[in-house]
Design a protein around this motif. Structure first.
Motif, mmCIF file in Angstrom:
data_model
loop_
_atom_site.group_PDB
_atom_site.id
_atom_site.type_symbol
_atom_site.label_atom_id
_atom_site.label_comp_id
_atom_site.label_asym_id
_atom_site.label_seq_id
_atom_site.Cartn_x
_atom_site.Cartn_y
_atom_site.Cartn_z
ATOM 1 N N GLU A 6 0.829 -1.193 0.000
ATOM 2 C CA GLU A 6 0.000 0.000 0.000
ATOM 3 C C GLU A 6 0.869 1.251 0.000
ATOM 4 O OE1 GLU A 6 -1.941 -3.021 2.891
ATOM 5 O OE2 GLU A 6 0.042 -2.186 2.494
ATOM 6 N N CYS A 22 -2.637 0.257 -4.101
ATOM 7 C CA CYS A 22 -2.204 -1.090 -3.728
ATOM 8 C C CYS A 22 -1.512 -1.704 -4.936
ATOM 9 C CB CYS A 22 -3.394 -1.933 -3.299
ATOM 10 S SG CYS A 22 -2.965 -3.610 -2.770
ATOM 11 N N TRP A 36 -10.382 -3.469 0.844
ATOM 12 C CA TRP A 36 -9.676 -2.575 1.751
ATOM 13 C C TRP A 36 -10.296 -2.734 3.131
ATOM 14 C CZ3 TRP A 36 -5.393 0.380 0.733
ATOM 15 C CH2 TRP A 36 -5.044 0.524 -0.609
ATOM 16 N N ARG A 45 -9.830 -5.033 13.225
ATOM 17 C CA ARG A 45 -9.789 -4.673 11.818
ATOM 18 C C ARG A 45 -11.186 -4.827 11.226
ATOM 19 N NH1 ARG A 45 -5.145 -7.423 8.393
ATOM 20 N NH2 ARG A 45 -6.430 -9.278 8.735
ATOM 21 N N TYR A 89 -5.389 -1.437 5.089
ATOM 22 C CA TYR A 89 -4.792 -2.604 4.456
ATOM 23 C C TYR A 89 -5.533 -2.946 3.166
ATOM 24 C CZ TYR A 89 -3.045 -3.397 9.217
ATOM 25 O OH TYR A 89 -2.460 -3.269 10.454
ATOM 26 N N CYS A 90 -4.773 -3.263 2.137
ATOM 27 C CA CYS A 90 -5.410 -3.838 0.972
ATOM 28 C C CYS A 90 -5.254 -5.352 1.040
ATOM 29 C CB CYS A 90 -4.856 -3.292 -0.334
ATOM 30 S SG CYS A 90 -3.146 -3.722 -0.702
ATOM 31 N N ALA A 91 -6.190 -6.016 0.437
ATOM 32 C CA ALA A 91 -6.199 -7.478 0.430
ATOM 33 C C ALA A 91 -6.694 -7.952 -0.921
ATOM 34 C CB ALA A 91 -7.104 -8.009 1.539
ATOM 35 N N THR A 93 -7.762 -11.600 -3.387
ATOM 36 C CA THR A 93 -7.944 -13.023 -3.564
ATOM 37 C C THR A 93 -7.966 -13.322 -5.046
ATOM 38 O OG1 THR A 93 -9.337 -14.944 -3.124
ATOM 39 C CG2 THR A 93 -10.467 -12.839 -3.445
ATOM 40 N N GLN A 104 -13.085 -10.956 5.961
ATOM 41 C CA GLN A 104 -11.625 -10.969 5.844
ATOM 42 C C GLN A 104 -11.088 -12.345 5.470
ATOM 43 O OE1 GLN A 104 -9.546 -8.909 9.075
ATOM 44 N NE2 GLN A 104 -11.484 -8.024 9.737
ATOM 45 N N TYR A 107 -9.921 -13.442 1.838
ATOM 46 C CA TYR A 107 -8.732 -12.908 1.195
ATOM 47 C C TYR A 107 -7.489 -13.710 1.573
ATOM 48 C CZ TYR A 107 -11.849 -9.093 0.150
ATOM 49 O OH TYR A 107 -12.912 -8.359 -0.314
ATOM 50 N N TYR A 109 -4.220 -12.725 0.439
ATOM 51 C CA TYR A 109 -3.013 -11.905 0.466
ATOM 52 C C TYR A 109 -3.322 -10.536 1.063
ATOM 53 C CZ TYR A 109 -1.593 -15.532 -2.732
ATOM 54 O OH TYR A 109 -1.333 -16.751 -3.295
ATOM 55 N N TRP A 110 -2.381 -10.074 1.858
ATOM 56 C CA TRP A 110 -2.562 -8.801 2.571
ATOM 57 C C TRP A 110 -1.306 -7.958 2.466
ATOM 58 C CZ3 TRP A 110 -7.023 -7.393 5.257
ATOM 59 C CH2 TRP A 110 -8.006 -8.384 5.351
#
Length: 120
Positions: A6, A22, A36, A45, A89-91, A93, A104, A107, A109-110
């Motif tokens: 990010e 991102c 996000w 979160r 945070y971006c995530a 899939t 959450q 997803y 990958y973070w």
């Protein structure tokens, strides 16, 4: 492996705007969705927004609806409020998911997160 980074966080006055990006790298196959999320001090979160690359559908938390706009690789945040202060945070899939993109667990990958601070 996929890496997400990010950028674009910072300090802004209430009513101001920020654009978070991102960047994805690594073994990227067919894209499915990006989300996000944010974690405010002392809180869990939480979901902010998501975009399904497959359908183009977007989803927003009620708290940001009408102020934030998600696109493929970034999120535009307008009319920021002090309560938007958080690490964002971006995530992503890259597999087909059947549940809610606000979850959450969907997803894989973070990113490491970027700090957004909104002063009053």
């Amino acid at each position: 492996q996929v890496q997400l980074v990010e950028s674009g966080g910072g300090l802004v006055q209430a009513g101001g705007s920020l654009r978070l990006s991102c960047a994805a790298s690594g073994r990227i196959f067919s894209n499915y969705a990006m989300g996000w999320f944010r974690r405010a001090p002392g809180k869990e979160r939480e979901f902010v927004a998501a975009l399904s690359w497959r359908t183009g559908s977007t989803y927003y938390a009620d708290s940001v609806k009408g102020r934030f706009t998600i696109s493929r690789d970034n999120i535009q945040m307008n009319s920021l409020k002090p309560e938007d202060t958080a690490v964002y945070y971006c995530a992503a899939t890259y597999r087909v998911v059947t549940g809610s993109l606000a979850d959450q667990l969907q997803y894989d990958y973070w990113g490491q997160g970027t700090q957004v601070t909104v002063s009053s």
